[in-house]
Design an enzyme around this catalytic site. Sequence first.
Site, PDB file in Angstrom:
ATOM      1  N   GLU A   1      40.513  38.146  43.546  1.00 27.13           N
ATOM      2  CA  GLU A   1      39.943  37.961  42.211  1.00 27.13           C
ATOM      3  C   GLU A   1      41.115  38.105  41.237  1.00 27.13           C
ATOM      4  O   GLU A   1      41.328  39.165  40.670  1.00 27.13           O
ATOM      5  CB  GLU A   1      38.858  39.024  41.964  1.00 27.13           C
ATOM      6  CG  GLU A   1      37.853  38.596  40.919  1.00 27.13           C
ATOM      7  CD  GLU A   1      38.486  38.312  39.572  1.00 27.13           C
ATOM      8  OE1 GLU A   1      38.913  37.162  39.323  1.00 27.13           O
ATOM      9  OE2 GLU A   1      38.598  39.239  38.778  1.00 27.13           O
TER      10      GLU A   1
ATOM     11  N   GLU B   1      46.020  37.933  33.859  1.00 24.36           N
ATOM     12  CA  GLU B   1      46.362  39.087  34.687  1.00 24.36           C
ATOM     13  C   GLU B   1      47.661  38.912  35.471  1.00 24.36           C
ATOM     14  O   GLU B   1      48.087  39.815  36.201  1.00 24.36           O
ATOM     15  CB  GLU B   1      45.205  39.401  35.635  1.00 24.36           C
ATOM     16  CG  GLU B   1      43.960  39.876  34.891  1.00 24.36           C
ATOM     17  CD  GLU B   1      42.856  40.341  35.823  1.00 24.36           C
ATOM     18  OE1 GLU B   1      43.165  40.780  36.939  1.00 24.36           O
ATOM     19  OE2 GLU B   1      41.688  40.273  35.425  1.00 24.36           O
TER      20      GLU B   1
END
Length: 384
Positions: free
Chosen positions: A314, A323
């Site tokens: 993820e 991220e």
Amino acid sequence: MSVRLPPPADVPDEDDAEINDSDSESDDDDQNWDDWVSDSLIQVPCLSLFEEKRLPSVEETLSYDRTTHGFDLNSTCMKLSLDFHGRIRLINYIRKQKPSPADLNLLNGHESFFTSDDYLLPTLEDDPLLQVQPDDWSDDDEDSVQTDPVRRIRTLEQKLALAKQSLNEYRAFLAKDLDLGGSLDVTLPSKADISARDDDTHYFKSYAENDIHAVMIQDKVRTSTYAHFILTNPTLFRDATVLDVGCGTGILSLFAARSGAKRVIAVDASDIAERAARIVKANGFEDIITVIRGKVEEITLPDDINQVDIIVSEWMGYALLYESMLDSVLHARDRFLRPGGVMAPSQCKMEFALCDATEVFKDRIGFWNDVYGRCPSKSERSWY
């Protein structure tokens, strides 16, 4: 092999764009996470918090404890402003230590067990109270904050602490960049006291706490989409070796183990890996899931495993890439994925659209053209 994670069932395909609103709302109600994973949990028999009495459902258990013992779990969680993990700790604390309802009603939320990871482990196996949240649960329930004086005071105290921190940072900024240190009575640290920032350490520390993982897990669209793909493809995962890159709390690894994976290797470089190992053990998958703390670029797979059949991760953040994990996932693919193996997800699409940000520009950028009658110099414009 190229694999797309399926869209949530409540998102219509382009060809179905003409479906009316009522059908869409019905699909949304029928296909959410609660319906297909834990809709029946509410009707599972549940043990009282205070005696060996089993009630037919969670709702009846909470009602029984409220009327018989004078303890309201949901009201206590609201009063103490407990988050998801605080609620879990409270339930496990009650089941393990067996305090009286009178003692529980005196809790103030600052007790040591609210910060202890020991109480994240279930005291009662498959405890339905740990798996069901009240319908009105919300960490951002502004209405309840406004009407509950205790919660309002606690919220205001948190805002005050944040404001004080921001004020100190602003004073330090002015003292450093505008040479006003003497007039602001700010003591600036010397260069010798300021160590060079380690970006990797800073990054992984930001993922060490529970809160950020709670936010991601509670994102039902995202988490249920991964769960749907993994749990509804047992033929793909059965007897497979799976690598979970950036495993966090290990939720995807648990899904893979439940779907029949022979071996799951969960990798994370932050402190959360230690908690993931405890979660794996608490769920009885320690013989299948191995948690490795380290960077995927530096680790070695255990037990002479050289390649894996499936990589799950993820890795997507705000605006897809925020991220900064994509490079690590691609490194894992090139280093560990066998020929013909599966990456999930393996395709993503980023779409852009024009928007009018006139008001945002005026508030955040144009503002600096006239700061109380003063226009910043060219060098000062680097602020924004």
